[in-house]
Design a protein around this motif. Structure first.
Motif, PDB file in Angstrom:
ATOM      1  N   VAL A  60      38.404 -14.642  39.110  1.00  0.00           N
ATOM      2  CA  VAL A  60      38.839 -13.990  40.340  1.00  0.00           C
ATOM      3  C   VAL A  60      37.641 -13.228  40.910  1.00  0.00           C
ATOM      4  CG1 VAL A  60      40.382 -12.286  41.375  1.00  0.00           C
ATOM      5  CG2 VAL A  60      41.205 -13.750  39.509  1.00  0.00           C
ATOM      6  N   GLU A  61      37.371 -13.440  42.193  1.00  0.00           N
ATOM      7  CA  GLU A  61      36.262 -12.758  42.855  1.00  0.00           C
ATOM      8  C   GLU A  61      36.774 -12.045  44.094  1.00  0.00           C
ATOM      9  OE1 GLU A  61      32.171 -15.006  41.979  1.00  0.00           O
ATOM     10  OE2 GLU A  61      33.550 -16.210  43.180  1.00  0.00           O
ATOM     11  N   ALA A  62      36.239 -10.873  44.348  1.00  0.00           N
ATOM     12  CA  ALA A  62      36.603 -10.104  45.533  1.00  0.00           C
ATOM     13  C   ALA A  62      35.333  -9.500  46.134  1.00  0.00           C
ATOM     14  CB  ALA A  62      37.596  -9.007  45.165  1.00  0.00           C
ATOM     15  N   ARG A  63      35.236  -9.582  47.468  1.00  0.00           N
ATOM     16  CA  ARG A  63      34.044  -9.069  48.145  1.00  0.00           C
ATOM     17  C   ARG A  63      34.439  -8.298  49.397  1.00  0.00           C
ATOM     18  NH1 ARG A  63      29.534 -10.864  45.919  1.00  0.00           N
ATOM     19  NH2 ARG A  63      29.609 -12.741  44.628  1.00  0.00           N
ATOM     20  N   GLY A  64      33.633  -7.329  49.731  1.00  0.00           N
ATOM     21  CA  GLY A  64      33.836  -6.570  50.949  1.00  0.00           C
ATOM     22  C   GLY A  64      32.523  -6.005  51.449  1.00  0.00           C
ATOM     23  N   HIS A  65      32.422  -5.814  52.769  1.00  0.00           N
ATOM     24  CA  HIS A  65      31.197  -5.293  53.369  1.00  0.00           C
ATOM     25  C   HIS A  65      31.572  -4.158  54.319  1.00  0.00           C
ATOM     26  CE1 HIS A  65      30.291  -9.458  52.166  1.00  0.00           C
ATOM     27  NE2 HIS A  65      29.097  -8.975  51.869  1.00  0.00           N
ATOM     28  N   TYR A  66      30.826  -3.063  54.228  1.00  0.00           N
ATOM     29  CA  TYR A  66      31.192  -1.854  54.952  1.00  0.00           C
ATOM     30  C   TYR A  66      29.954  -1.219  55.572  1.00  0.00           C
ATOM     31  CZ  TYR A  66      35.047  -2.758  51.823  1.00  0.00           C
ATOM     32  OH  TYR A  66      36.047  -3.385  51.134  1.00  0.00           O
ATOM     33  N   THR A  67      30.141  -0.594  56.745  1.00  0.00           N
ATOM     34  CA  THR A  67      29.012  -0.014  57.467  1.00  0.00           C
ATOM     35  C   THR A  67      29.298   1.431  57.864  1.00  0.00           C
ATOM     36  OG1 THR A  67      29.875  -0.908  59.554  1.00  0.00           O
ATOM     37  CG2 THR A  67      28.193  -2.203  58.400  1.00  0.00           C
ATOM     38  N   LEU A  68      28.221   2.174  58.020  1.00  0.00           N
ATOM     39  CA  LEU A  68      28.260   3.541  58.535  1.00  0.00           C
ATOM     40  C   LEU A  68      27.117   3.716  59.522  1.00  0.00           C
ATOM     41  CD1 LEU A  68      28.753   5.727  55.325  1.00  0.00           C
ATOM     42  CD2 LEU A  68      30.437   5.350  57.138  1.00  0.00           C
TER      43      LEU A  68
ATOM     44  N   LEU B 293      16.282   3.245  62.832  1.00  0.00           N
ATOM     45  CA  LEU B 293      17.374   3.067  61.865  1.00  0.00           C
ATOM     46  C   LEU B 293      18.715   3.425  62.500  1.00  0.00           C
ATOM     47  CD1 LEU B 293      18.445   2.515  59.032  1.00  0.00           C
ATOM     48  CD2 LEU B 293      17.815   4.859  58.403  1.00  0.00           C
ATOM     49  N   LYS B 294      19.663   2.480  62.472  1.00  0.00           N
ATOM     50  CA  LYS B 294      20.963   2.689  63.118  1.00  0.00           C
ATOM     51  C   LYS B 294      22.149   2.483  62.183  1.00  0.00           C
ATOM     52  CE  LYS B 294      19.588   1.409  67.825  1.00  0.00           C
ATOM     53  NZ  LYS B 294      18.172   1.106  67.569  1.00  0.00           N
ATOM     54  N   THR B 295      22.029   1.588  61.211  1.00  0.00           N
ATOM     55  CA  THR B 295      23.196   1.206  60.409  1.00  0.00           C
ATOM     56  C   THR B 295      22.901   1.279  58.918  1.00  0.00           C
ATOM     57  OG1 THR B 295      23.934  -0.304  62.151  1.00  0.00           O
ATOM     58  CG2 THR B 295      24.900  -0.624  59.976  1.00  0.00           C
ATOM     59  N   LEU B 296      23.861   1.828  58.175  1.00  0.00           N
ATOM     60  CA  LEU B 296      23.851   1.765  56.717  1.00  0.00           C
ATOM     61  C   LEU B 296      24.891   0.736  56.291  1.00  0.00           C
ATOM     62  CD1 LEU B 296      24.010   5.603  55.937  1.00  0.00           C
ATOM     63  CD2 LEU B 296      21.982   4.220  56.445  1.00  0.00           C
ATOM     64  N   GLY B 297      24.595  -0.021  55.271  1.00  0.00           N
ATOM     65  CA  GLY B 297      25.531  -1.046  54.818  1.00  0.00           C
ATOM     66  C   GLY B 297      25.766  -0.979  53.325  1.00  0.00           C
ATOM     67  N   MET B 298      26.975  -1.342  52.928  1.00  0.00           N
ATOM     68  CA  MET B 298      27.302  -1.451  51.506  1.00  0.00           C
ATOM     69  C   MET B 298      28.073  -2.741  51.283  1.00  0.00           C
ATOM     70  SD  MET B 298      29.511   1.061  48.982  1.00  0.00           S
ATOM     71  CE  MET B 298      31.018   0.898  49.933  1.00  0.00           C
ATOM     72  N   SER B 299      27.695  -3.467  50.245  1.00  0.00           N
ATOM     73  CA  SER B 299      28.389  -4.685  49.849  1.00  0.00           C
ATOM     74  C   SER B 299      29.014  -4.456  48.479  1.00  0.00           C
ATOM     75  CB  SER B 299      27.403  -5.861  49.789  1.00  0.00           C
ATOM     76  OG  SER B 299      28.012  -7.008  49.251  1.00  0.00           O
ATOM     77  N   LEU B 300      30.320  -4.693  48.381  1.00  0.00           N
ATOM     78  CA  LEU B 300      31.033  -4.551  47.119  1.00  0.00           C
ATOM     79  C   LEU B 300      31.408  -5.930  46.597  1.00  0.00           C
ATOM     80  CD1 LEU B 300      33.555  -1.595  47.605  1.00  0.00           C
ATOM     81  CD2 LEU B 300      31.509  -1.626  46.180  1.00  0.00           C
TER      82      LEU B 300
ATOM     83  N   GLN C 208      27.588  -3.079  43.496  1.00  0.00           N
ATOM     84  CA  GLN C 208      27.409  -2.455  44.805  1.00  0.00           C
ATOM     85  C   GLN C 208      25.965  -2.649  45.249  1.00  0.00           C
ATOM     86  OE1 GLN C 208      29.128   1.223  42.965  1.00  0.00           O
ATOM     87  NE2 GLN C 208      29.921   1.547  45.038  1.00  0.00           N
ATOM     88  N   ARG C 209      25.803  -3.123  46.480  1.00  0.00           N
ATOM     89  CA  ARG C 209      24.474  -3.274  47.051  1.00  0.00           C
ATOM     90  C   ARG C 209      24.422  -2.525  48.377  1.00  0.00           C
ATOM     91  NH1 ARG C 209      22.588  -9.585  45.969  1.00  0.00           N
ATOM     92  NH2 ARG C 209      23.027  -9.593  43.727  1.00  0.00           N
ATOM     93  N   TYR C 210      23.237  -2.007  48.689  1.00  0.00           N
ATOM     94  CA  TYR C 210      23.095  -1.158  49.867  1.00  0.00           C
ATOM     95  C   TYR C 210      22.014  -1.701  50.799  1.00  0.00           C
ATOM     96  CZ  TYR C 210      25.903   1.969  47.036  1.00  0.00           C
ATOM     97  OH  TYR C 210      26.909   2.487  46.270  1.00  0.00           O
ATOM     98  N   TYR C 211      22.188  -1.423  52.097  1.00  0.00           N
ATOM     99  CA  TYR C 211      21.305  -1.988  53.120  1.00  0.00           C
ATOM    100  C   TYR C 211      21.051  -0.970  54.222  1.00  0.00           C
ATOM    101  CZ  TYR C 211      22.928  -6.300  50.897  1.00  0.00           C
ATOM    102  OH  TYR C 211      23.251  -7.264  49.984  1.00  0.00           O
ATOM    103  N   ILE C 212      19.927  -1.161  54.915  1.00  0.00           N
ATOM    104  CA  ILE C 212      19.660  -0.427  56.156  1.00  0.00           C
ATOM    105  C   ILE C 212      19.307  -1.438  57.239  1.00  0.00           C
ATOM    106  CG2 ILE C 212      18.904   1.714  55.064  1.00  0.00           C
ATOM    107  CD1 ILE C 212      16.002   0.804  55.535  1.00  0.00           C
ATOM    108  N   SER C 213      19.604  -1.079  58.487  1.00  0.00           N
ATOM    109  CA  SER C 213      19.315  -1.993  59.590  1.00  0.00           C
ATOM    110  C   SER C 213      19.014  -1.220  60.861  1.00  0.00           C
ATOM    111  CB  SER C 213      20.495  -2.943  59.834  1.00  0.00           C
ATOM    112  OG  SER C 213      20.211  -3.824  60.907  1.00  0.00           O
TER     113      SER C 213
END
Length: 368
Positions: A228-236, A251-258, A272-277
Motif C-alpha cells: 500500500v502506497e500513499a502520497r501527498g504534496h503540500y505548499t506554503l 523565493l516564493k513557495t515552500l513544498g513538502m512531499s509525504l 518527507q521531502r522538502y522543496y523551495i521554488s
C-alpha cells in the motif's frame, strides 16, 4: 533534411592525410546509433550493410574506414564544440513553453573509466525536457561531487526562459538559484542537510500545519503487488519561514512531499521531502513537478542504460566517451521525435533493417 548541424565541428585531423570526410564519419555514426549500434564494430558493420544508401547520398564514396578511424576521430573531436553544436540543434527543434519542467540531474558512465583507475569514470550532467522527453544539453564532470560547479556552466549554455528547472539537493545552492532567475526561469530545488538552516526552517514551518493539511488534503492511496502506497504534496508561502532567507532569489513557495509505504513483512516507511521554488506553486502543481522530475531517471537514464547499453559501453579513450554520449542522446532524441507508436527498441530494429524507417526518424529529428 537539414544537415548543417555538422558544419561547425572542426576536423581534428591533418587535412593532407584525410581520406574520409568528417561529415561522413559523424553522419554514419549517428545513423548507426539510431539503429541500435553499440560500438565501433557495429557502427562500421551497419555502414557496410547499408552502403548503397549512403553512396546515393555521396557518403563514403571511397569505401568505409576501419573501426580505428571512427575511434580516433571521436577521441580527438573537441567535446565543447560537439556539445555546443548539440545544444544549438536542440534549441532549434524544441521550443520551451511557459512553465515547462526541465530536470537537471547527473549520470555516471560506469564503464568509461581508464583501465587502471575506476574512479576516473565520466559523470555527465543532463538537462531533460520532461514533457517532450528530450535531452536539451549535457556537460561532463570528472566526479559526482563536481556537479555543483558543472550545473551553472550547463545552465549558462541553455535557453531556459519561462521554464521551471528542477534539481535534487546537490543543486540547492544560492548561486544556482540566482542564475536560473537571471535566465528568466524559475527553480524547484530539493532541500536536505546540505542547507541545514534552511532545511530546519522549512520543517518547522510545515510542522505547525501538517495535521490541518492532512485533514483537508488527504494522501492519494494506491494498492497492489502486496503493498500500500500513499502520497501527498503540500505548499506554503515562503513568508512562513522563520528567519532571513532573502539570499534565495525570488523565493516564493515552500513544498513538502509525504510518502507512506506499507509492504507485507516489512516495517512501514514514512518519507518527507522538502522543496523551495521561485514559482508560485499550489499543491497540485508541486506534485506534478516532483513526479515529473523523476522522468529524467525513468525516461532518460534508464533508457540509455537498458535500451542503448550506455553503462555497458567500455569506450573511454580521450574524448571518445563524452562525444559518443552526445551522439547517443541525439539518436534517442530523434527516435522520440518520430511519432510512430513503436517502442524505442522496435524503432531501432526497424531502422537497422530498413533505410526508409531511418529516413523518417532523421526527418523528424532534424526538423522537429
Amino acid at each position: 533534411m537539414n544537415l548543417e548541424q555538422f558544419d561547425d565541428i572542426t576536423d581534428p585531423r591533418q587535412s593532407a592525410k584525410v581520406t574520409y570526410p568528417l561529415f561522413d564519419i559523424l553522419f554514419t555514426t549517428l545513423c548507426s546509433m539510431i539503429a541500435g549500434a553499440k560500438g565501433w564494430h557495429e557502427i562500421r558493420l551497419y555502414t557496410i550493410g547499408h552502403l548503397d544508401w549512403f553512396h546515393r547520398h555521396d557518403i563514403f564514396l571511397e569505401g568505409v574506414p576501419i573501426e580505428d578511424t571512427f575511434a580516433r576521430v571521436f577521441a580527438k573531436i573537441c567535446p565543447n564544440e560537439f556539445r555546443k553544436n548539440f545544444i544549438g540543434w536542440m534549441s532549434q527543434v524544441n521550443k520551451i513553453t511557459a512553465g515547462e519542467l526541465i530536470a537537471i540531474d547527473g549520470k555516471t558512465l560506469r564503464h568509461s573509466y581508464q583501465r587502471d583507475d575506476k574512479a576516473s569514470a565520466i559523470h555527465m550532467i543532463n538537462a531533460f525536457a520532461c514533457k517532450n522527453k528530450l535531452v536539451l544539453g549535457q556537460l561532463k564532470t570528472d566526479k559526482k561531487s563536481n556537479e555543483i560547479t558543472a550545473i551553472p556552466e550547463l545552465i549558462r549554455l541553455l535557453d531556459i526562459k519561462g521554464a521551471l528547472v528542477s534539481m535534487d539537493a546537490m543543486g540547492c545552492q544560492t548561486e544556482i538559484a540566482e542564475l536560473i532567475v537571471e535566465k528568466k526561469a524559475d527553480y524547484l530545488l530539493a532541500v536536505k542537510g546540505n542547507q541545514g538552516t534552511l532545511s530546519k526552517a522549512i520543517q518547522s514551518a510545515f510542522k505547525h500545519v501538517t495535521a490541518e493539511y492532512l485533514k483537508e488534503h488527504p494522501l492519494d492511496v494506491s494498492q497492489g503487488h502486496g503493498r500500500v502506497e500513499a502520497r501527498g504534496h503540500y505548499t506554503l508561502d515562503a513568508n512562513a519561514l522563520d528567519g532571513d532567507f532573502s539570499r534565495w532569489a525570488e523565493l516564493k513557495t515552500l513544498g513538502m512531499s509525504l510518502g507512506y509505504r506499507l509492504e507485507k513483512g516489512k516495517q512501514p516507511q514514512l518519507e518527507q521531502r522538502y522543496y523551495i521554488s521561485s514559482a508560485e506553486l499550489d499543491d497540485k502543481q508541486l506534485g506534478q513537478a516532483v513526479r515529473g522530475h523523476w522522468a529524467i531517471e525513468n525516461s532518460l537514464h534508464w533508457v540509455l542504460d537498458v535500451t542503448m547499453s550506455e553503462d555497458a559501453c567500455k569506450i573511454h579513450k580521450d574524448h571518445s566517451a563524452e562525444n559518443l554520449t552526445v551522439v547517443r542522446q541525439a539518436a534517442l532524441n530523434m527516435l522520440r521525435k518520430d511519432k510512430s507508436k513503436r517502442s524505442i527498441a522496435s524503432k531501432q530494429k526497424m531502422c537497422w533493417m530498413k533505410m526508409t524507417s531511418l529516413e523518417d526518424v532523421l526527418v523528424a529529428g532534424f526538423t522537429g
